[in-house]
Design an enzyme around this catalytic site. Structure first.
Site, PDB file in Angstrom:
ATOM      1  N   CYS A   1      -2.017  -2.382   7.595  1.00 16.98           N
ATOM      2  CA  CYS A   1      -1.922  -3.360   6.495  1.00 16.98           C
ATOM      3  C   CYS A   1      -0.587  -4.103   6.467  1.00 16.98           C
ATOM      4  CB  CYS A   1      -2.226  -2.668   5.166  1.00 16.98           C
ATOM      5  SG  CYS A   1      -3.965  -2.134   5.101  1.00 16.98           S
TER       6      CYS A   1
ATOM      7  N   LYS B   1      -6.693  -4.995  -3.206  1.00 13.49           N
ATOM      8  CA  LYS B   1      -7.468  -5.595  -2.112  1.00 13.49           C
ATOM      9  C   LYS B   1      -8.498  -4.597  -1.593  1.00 13.49           C
ATOM     10  CE  LYS B   1      -3.948  -4.153   1.233  1.00 13.49           C
ATOM     11  NZ  LYS B   1      -4.749  -3.141   1.930  1.00 13.49           N
TER      12      LYS B   1
ATOM     13  N   ASP C   1       0.791  -1.244   0.000  1.00 20.67           N
ATOM     14  CA  ASP C   1       0.000   0.000   0.000  1.00 20.67           C
ATOM     15  C   ASP C   1       0.821   1.292   0.000  1.00 20.67           C
ATOM     16  OD1 ASP C   1      -1.887  -1.982   0.305  1.00 20.67           O
ATOM     17  OD2 ASP C   1      -2.936  -1.045   1.973  1.00 20.67           O
TER      18      ASP C   1
END
Ligand SMILES: [Zn+2]
Length: 205
Positions: free
Chosen positions: A155, A113, A24
């Site tokens: 994450c 995702k 990310d």
């Protein structure tokens, strides 16, 4: 004369194939983004430099992106910053793209995702061909992964914990990540250590 060559080869254990998972690193999670983490842009730069200098340490380089289409309760107009968040990482918007600092990393695969849910873990993601992160790693014969990116407390942590659940030797490179807050970072590192994740810095590698 007997063969006196040292018979070492049958005892040599080959090193596990290793992947770098870049979690990310997107403008939405950096300063100026919808859910910016302090130090996010610097993490993006350091990850890019690390890959440029040490790509040979990895058999595979993978990226993940938060890519929300309709994530339900993950978004809220009155977020609690625990189970609900301001709008961020919206699919197909500029701030959900890979950070510009990573433009040249030439990843082997990229998973997205959180299309229809929270998607905190890279293992929730799929690539454009529909392959899960687990499938990609298994097909590449990966036994060990290093996790970097944003955010360490969320994450990155969830991806590292899932990697351990999948039986992978897992390291998080702590100077190539940043938490949402110092306290949450500390808690995340304790959880990861408890799960057998190795925490180390680039200086230790
Ligand atoms: Zn999200």
């Amino acid at each position: 004369m007997d063969d006196i060559r040292p018979q070492t080869s049958r005892f040599v254990t080959s090193r596990p194939r290793r992947a770098l998972v870049v979690v990310d690193v997107q403008p939405t999670f950096c300063e100026g983004g919808e859910l910016g983490v302090e130090g996010g842009n610097a993490v993006a730069d350091r990850v890019a430099t690390y890959i440029k200098e040490h790509r040979d340490r990895y058999d595979v380089i993978l990226t993940t992106q938060d890519w929300h289409i309709d994530p339900g309760e993950h978004f809220s107009d009155a977020p609690d910053f625990v189970d609900s968040w301001p709008t961020h990482g919206v699919a197909d918007t500029p701030s959900a793209m890979l950070h510009p600092a990573l433009a040249d990393i030439d990843a082997d695969a990229s998973v997205k995702k959180g299309q229809y849910g929270h998607g905190y873990s890279g293992f929730d993601g799929v690539d454009d061909a529909g392959r899960s992160l687990e499938t990609i790693l298994t097909d590449a014969g990966i036994g060990a992964i290093d996790v970097v990116g944003l955010a360490e407390s969320h994450c990155v942590k969830h991806t590292a914990l899932d990697a351990r659940r999948n039986g992978l030797a897992t390291r998080v490179i702590t100077d190539l990540t940043a938490p949402v807050s110092a306290g949450q970072g500390e808690q995340a590192r304790a959880e990861m250590r408890d799960a057998g994740v190795v925490l180390l810095s680039t200086a230790d590698l």
